[in-house]
Design a protein around this motif. Sequence first.
Motif, PDB file in Angstrom:
ATOM      1  N   PRO A 350      73.870   1.510   8.803  1.00 63.18           N
ATOM      2  CA  PRO A 350      74.490   0.866   7.621  1.00 63.18           C
ATOM      3  C   PRO A 350      74.896   1.866   6.541  1.00 63.18           C
ATOM      4  CG  PRO A 350      72.127   0.393   7.733  1.00 63.18           C
ATOM      5  CD  PRO A 350      72.514   1.002   9.030  1.00 63.18           C
ATOM      6  N   MET A 351      74.168   3.006   6.442  1.00 63.38           N
ATOM      7  CA  MET A 351      74.544   4.013   5.445  1.00 63.38           C
ATOM      8  C   MET A 351      75.903   4.626   5.797  1.00 63.38           C
ATOM      9  SD  MET A 351      71.104   6.036   4.359  1.00 63.38           S
ATOM     10  CE  MET A 351      72.098   7.134   3.368  1.00 63.38           C
ATOM     11  N   ALA A 352      76.147   4.807   7.087  1.00 62.97           N
ATOM     12  CA  ALA A 352      77.449   5.356   7.491  1.00 62.97           C
ATOM     13  C   ALA A 352      78.577   4.377   7.132  1.00 62.97           C
ATOM     14  CB  ALA A 352      77.439   5.635   8.993  1.00 62.97           C
ATOM     15  N   VAL A 353      78.318   3.076   7.321  1.00 60.03           N
ATOM     16  CA  VAL A 353      79.323   2.075   6.960  1.00 60.03           C
ATOM     17  C   VAL A 353      79.560   2.063   5.450  1.00 60.03           C
ATOM     18  CG1 VAL A 353      79.850  -0.399   6.975  1.00 60.03           C
ATOM     19  CG2 VAL A 353      78.768   0.666   8.970  1.00 60.03           C
ATOM     20  N   ILE A 354      78.427   2.128   4.686  1.00 59.30           N
ATOM     21  CA  ILE A 354      78.545   2.141   3.218  1.00 59.30           C
ATOM     22  C   ILE A 354      79.343   3.348   2.761  1.00 59.30           C
ATOM     23  CG2 ILE A 354      77.234   2.380   1.069  1.00 59.30           C
ATOM     24  CD1 ILE A 354      75.007   0.765   2.426  1.00 59.30           C
ATOM     25  N   ARG A 355      79.055   4.539   3.357  1.00 56.17           N
ATOM     26  CA  ARG A 355      79.776   5.746   2.932  1.00 56.17           C
ATOM     27  C   ARG A 355      81.266   5.631   3.238  1.00 56.17           C
ATOM     28  NH1 ARG A 355      81.712  10.704   3.562  1.00 56.17           N
ATOM     29  NH2 ARG A 355      80.799  12.390   2.309  1.00 56.17           N
ATOM     30  N   GLY A 356      81.571   5.027   4.389  1.00 54.70           N
ATOM     31  CA  GLY A 356      82.994   4.892   4.726  1.00 54.70           C
ATOM     32  C   GLY A 356      83.733   4.023   3.746  1.00 54.70           C
ATOM     33  N   PHE A 357      83.121   2.890   3.361  1.00 52.60           N
ATOM     34  CA  PHE A 357      83.788   1.996   2.414  1.00 52.60           C
ATOM     35  C   PHE A 357      83.830   2.611   1.012  1.00 52.60           C
ATOM     36  CE2 PHE A 357      83.105  -1.242   5.665  1.00 52.60           C
ATOM     37  CZ  PHE A 357      84.312  -1.907   5.624  1.00 52.60           C
ATOM     38  N   VAL A 358      82.794   3.345   0.614  1.00 53.94           N
ATOM     39  CA  VAL A 358      82.807   3.996  -0.697  1.00 53.94           C
ATOM     40  C   VAL A 358      83.906   5.044  -0.745  1.00 53.94           C
ATOM     41  CG1 VAL A 358      81.518   5.516  -2.258  1.00 53.94           C
ATOM     42  CG2 VAL A 358      80.395   3.541  -1.228  1.00 53.94           C
ATOM     43  N   GLN A 359      84.065   5.777   0.343  1.00 54.87           N
ATOM     44  CA  GLN A 359      85.128   6.788   0.406  1.00 54.87           C
ATOM     45  C   GLN A 359      86.511   6.116   0.332  1.00 54.87           C
ATOM     46  OE1 GLN A 359      84.685   9.393   3.704  1.00 54.87           O
ATOM     47  NE2 GLN A 359      86.201  10.868   2.973  1.00 54.87           N
ATOM     48  N   LEU A 360      86.633   4.964   0.998  1.00 52.84           N
ATOM     49  CA  LEU A 360      87.904   4.236   0.937  1.00 52.84           C
ATOM     50  C   LEU A 360      88.188   3.734  -0.473  1.00 52.84           C
ATOM     51  CD1 LEU A 360      90.321   3.011   2.476  1.00 52.84           C
ATOM     52  CD2 LEU A 360      88.881   1.003   2.940  1.00 52.84           C
ATOM     53  N   LEU A 361      87.144   3.210  -1.137  1.00 46.57           N
ATOM     54  CA  LEU A 361      87.306   2.756  -2.517  1.00 46.57           C
ATOM     55  C   LEU A 361      87.635   3.910  -3.448  1.00 46.57           C
ATOM     56  CD1 LEU A 361      84.328   0.217  -2.785  1.00 46.57           C
ATOM     57  CD2 LEU A 361      86.769  -0.323  -2.699  1.00 46.57           C
ATOM     58  N   ASN A 362      87.060   5.078  -3.145  1.00 52.56           N
ATOM     59  CA  ASN A 362      87.330   6.262  -3.970  1.00 52.56           C
ATOM     60  C   ASN A 362      88.804   6.652  -3.894  1.00 52.56           C
ATOM     61  OD1 ASN A 362      86.854   8.581  -5.566  1.00 52.56           O
ATOM     62  ND2 ASN A 362      86.639   9.824  -3.698  1.00 52.56           N
ATOM     63  N   GLU A 363      89.383   6.536  -2.694  1.00 46.65           N
ATOM     64  CA  GLU A 363      90.794   6.918  -2.537  1.00 46.65           C
ATOM     65  C   GLU A 363      91.726   5.924  -3.229  1.00 46.65           C
ATOM     66  OE1 GLU A 363      91.261   7.141   1.645  1.00 46.65           O
ATOM     67  OE2 GLU A 363      90.120   9.037   1.855  1.00 46.65           O
ATOM     68  N   ARG A 364      91.294   4.685  -3.370  1.00 44.61           N
ATOM     69  CA  ARG A 364      92.165   3.664  -3.968  1.00 44.61           C
ATOM     70  C   ARG A 364      91.858   3.407  -5.438  1.00 44.61           C
ATOM     71  NH1 ARG A 364      92.336  -0.994   0.820  1.00 44.61           N
ATOM     72  NH2 ARG A 364      93.273   0.362   2.437  1.00 44.61           N
ATOM     73  N   SER A 365      90.847   4.061  -5.962  1.00 43.52           N
ATOM     74  CA  SER A 365      90.456   3.800  -7.352  1.00 43.52           C
ATOM     75  C   SER A 365      91.258   4.672  -8.309  1.00 43.52           C
ATOM     76  CB  SER A 365      88.958   4.063  -7.524  1.00 43.52           C
ATOM     77  OG  SER A 365      88.695   5.427  -7.302  1.00 43.52           O
ATOM     78  N   PRO A 366      91.288   4.277  -9.572  1.00 41.48           N
ATOM     79  CA  PRO A 366      91.973   5.103 -10.591  1.00 41.48           C
ATOM     80  C   PRO A 366      91.241   6.439 -10.755  1.00 41.48           C
ATOM     81  CG  PRO A 366      91.563   2.885 -11.386  1.00 41.48           C
ATOM     82  CD  PRO A 366      90.829   3.013 -10.106  1.00 41.48           C
ATOM     83  N   PRO A 367      91.932   7.464 -11.212  1.00 41.08           N
ATOM     84  CA  PRO A 367      91.290   8.782 -11.393  1.00 41.08           C
ATOM     85  C   PRO A 367      90.084   8.740 -12.324  1.00 41.08           C
ATOM     86  CG  PRO A 367      93.670   8.965 -11.500  1.00 41.08           C
ATOM     87  CD  PRO A 367      93.388   7.505 -11.463  1.00 41.08           C
ATOM     88  N   ALA A 368      90.094   7.867 -13.284  1.00 40.03           N
ATOM     89  CA  ALA A 368      88.960   7.820 -14.225  1.00 40.03           C
ATOM     90  C   ALA A 368      87.675   7.359 -13.562  1.00 40.03           C
ATOM     91  CB  ALA A 368      89.315   6.893 -15.390  1.00 40.03           C
ATOM     92  N   GLN A 369      87.789   6.637 -12.460  1.00 36.74           N
ATOM     93  CA  GLN A 369      86.587   6.114 -11.791  1.00 36.74           C
ATOM     94  C   GLN A 369      86.144   6.945 -10.591  1.00 36.74           C
ATOM     95  OE1 GLN A 369      87.438   2.054 -10.762  1.00 36.74           O
ATOM     96  NE2 GLN A 369      87.527   1.358 -12.916  1.00 36.74           N
ATOM     97  N   GLN A 370      86.972   7.924 -10.179  1.00 33.62           N
ATOM     98  CA  GLN A 370      86.648   8.689  -8.979  1.00 33.62           C
ATOM     99  C   GLN A 370      85.368   9.527  -9.133  1.00 33.62           C
ATOM    100  OE1 GLN A 370      90.090  10.938  -7.828  1.00 33.62           O
ATOM    101  NE2 GLN A 370      91.193   9.131  -7.052  1.00 33.62           N
ATOM    102  N   SER A 371      85.069   9.902 -10.388  1.00 26.01           N
ATOM    103  CA  SER A 371      83.842  10.705 -10.586  1.00 26.01           C
ATOM    104  C   SER A 371      82.600   9.881 -10.243  1.00 26.01           C
ATOM    105  CB  SER A 371      83.759  11.189 -12.048  1.00 26.01           C
ATOM    106  OG  SER A 371      83.731  10.080 -12.930  1.00 26.01           O
ATOM    107  N   TYR A 372      82.678   8.552 -10.500  1.00 28.33           N
ATOM    108  CA  TYR A 372      81.521   7.707 -10.160  1.00 28.33           C
ATOM    109  C   TYR A 372      81.338   7.590  -8.653  1.00 28.33           C
ATOM    110  CZ  TYR A 372      82.062   6.368 -15.052  1.00 28.33           C
ATOM    111  OH  TYR A 372      82.185   6.377 -16.399  1.00 28.33           O
TER     112      TYR A 372
END
Length: 551
Positions: A350-372
């Motif tokens: 499940p951690m691998a799945v979580i990391r994949g979705f977090v990475q996907l969200l990181n690519e689609r998020s605004p630059p101000a939120q990428q640091s989080y």
Amino acid sequence: MWHKLLLQILIALLPIGTFQIWFNRPAKMRQMPLFLGAVCGLSMLLCMYYAMDCNQIMFELSFVPYIIGSLYGGIPVAAVLSALFLVVRLIQCASSAESVIGLLIFFLIFIPILFKSIIPFQGASRDRKIIIAYRFCAFMLVVDIVAVGKVYLSGATAHPDHTLLMVGVYAAVFCVATVLSVYYVDLGVERVQLQVQLREVSIKYRNEVRRLQQFIDIAPLVVVFIDRHGRVSHVNELALKLTQLDPREIVGHSYKTVLRLLDGDAVVRSVDRVLNGADPVAEVIKIQGRTFYTTACPIWEVWMQKMEGVLFIAHDMTELQRLKDEVDKMERLSLVGQMAASITHEIRNPMAVIRGFVQLLNERSPPAQQSYFRIVLEELDRANAIINDFLSLAQNRIVEKEMSSLHDVLNDMMPLIWADANMRGQTVDLALSEDTGLLELNVKEIKQLVLNLARNGMEAMHDKGVLHISTQDLHDRVLLRVSDEGVGIPPEKLERLFEPFFTTKAQGTGLGLALCLSIVERHHGKIQVESKVGEGTTFLVSFCKTGFDCW
């Protein structure tokens, strides 16, 4: 006439008396044949010199010492005595050719019988020796009857009745003197043999007592002997050490005074019950903070079938109990480790799945939120690294090793270590010895070992610190040293340094050094740590060379 017979008896028994006086020590056993031969030879000559003449018949007991000396002295002594006897007899009867011929015939018959009897006689029992002596008496009696009969037939004797009486007395005296000589000589030999046996038994007894005393003193047991009256008769070294008393303050005193110094009244009650006829008593007690298994058992006299006293034994079980506790702890930890390894393995998916979705969200998020999202990804990576280390530690697997060079492994790792050091503003000093040869290594695990030790050293230093990595080639092993110039480790923390989940760093997991220890043990090596607070820490890893038994 009778006083001459008494003189003959005394002279014939002279070897017995002198032998009983002289033969009083085992050391004289070797000289016994020579001594008996000399004394019997002298007695034989004296008997011949003081011979009795009764109506043309010579009565003397020279054959008694002659036979005794020959049988006990052996063939050499018998040969000398026979030659001496024959020479003297030939001189005495030289005037009569008939006597000389009779003497020679007698010796031709007697000598083979005598010499043939010597060896069986010396190896026989006392009763058997007496039987052999009786045979010689019978033989000599036959010879005397022949000689007396010849005198009778010639009519040379004037008082035949008196002569017959003398022959009877002589025959009886001859038999008694011969048998007594055999009996008392053998009795003297047996007495000395008993002395030898007694000395051997005494020596064996003293040796056994000494060995038993040494065993009791060096045995890791508290041993106290108590007699039937309740007094201490013996204590060993460990008992003296625990009571801190002198033997003179214990031996001969009441056991209650001594045993109360060990454990109050508990041990005293055990000994009391045994002294009163109870069965052996066993208890586990504490003596000076250590655990002892104690036994109080009766000591019985074999012959009298009554109790002689009590033996109190205490066995220090502290280390055994500690090892048992450690084994129980290891078994529990092993079970927990197996369960945790199974659980953490399931967590990775499940951690691998979580990391994949977090990475996907990181690519689609605004630059101000990428640091989080980057912080989340870093923490997920750190959690995954902890899981990997824990799995490596929990899986006590058998690794495949091949002949490899430790220097090649270090040279392959140096670019990564240099890069890590440059990011921290530190430097690395690599000092390799001459070619150390090939070792049985699992290259992947050795790289992980070197990287863990190097990063631990760099994390312990401030900027501008120098990390020293060196090797040393010894006769039977290769040493790897990783030293830092950090703050050092306090002595109280060194003992726990390789325990899982124990760490001296604020952000550490406590699994890195435990994993290093596991890798070194799988390579049949040893890892040691030396540290001084304020100066730095050195990790020393030893790899045994192929074909050597280093530990």
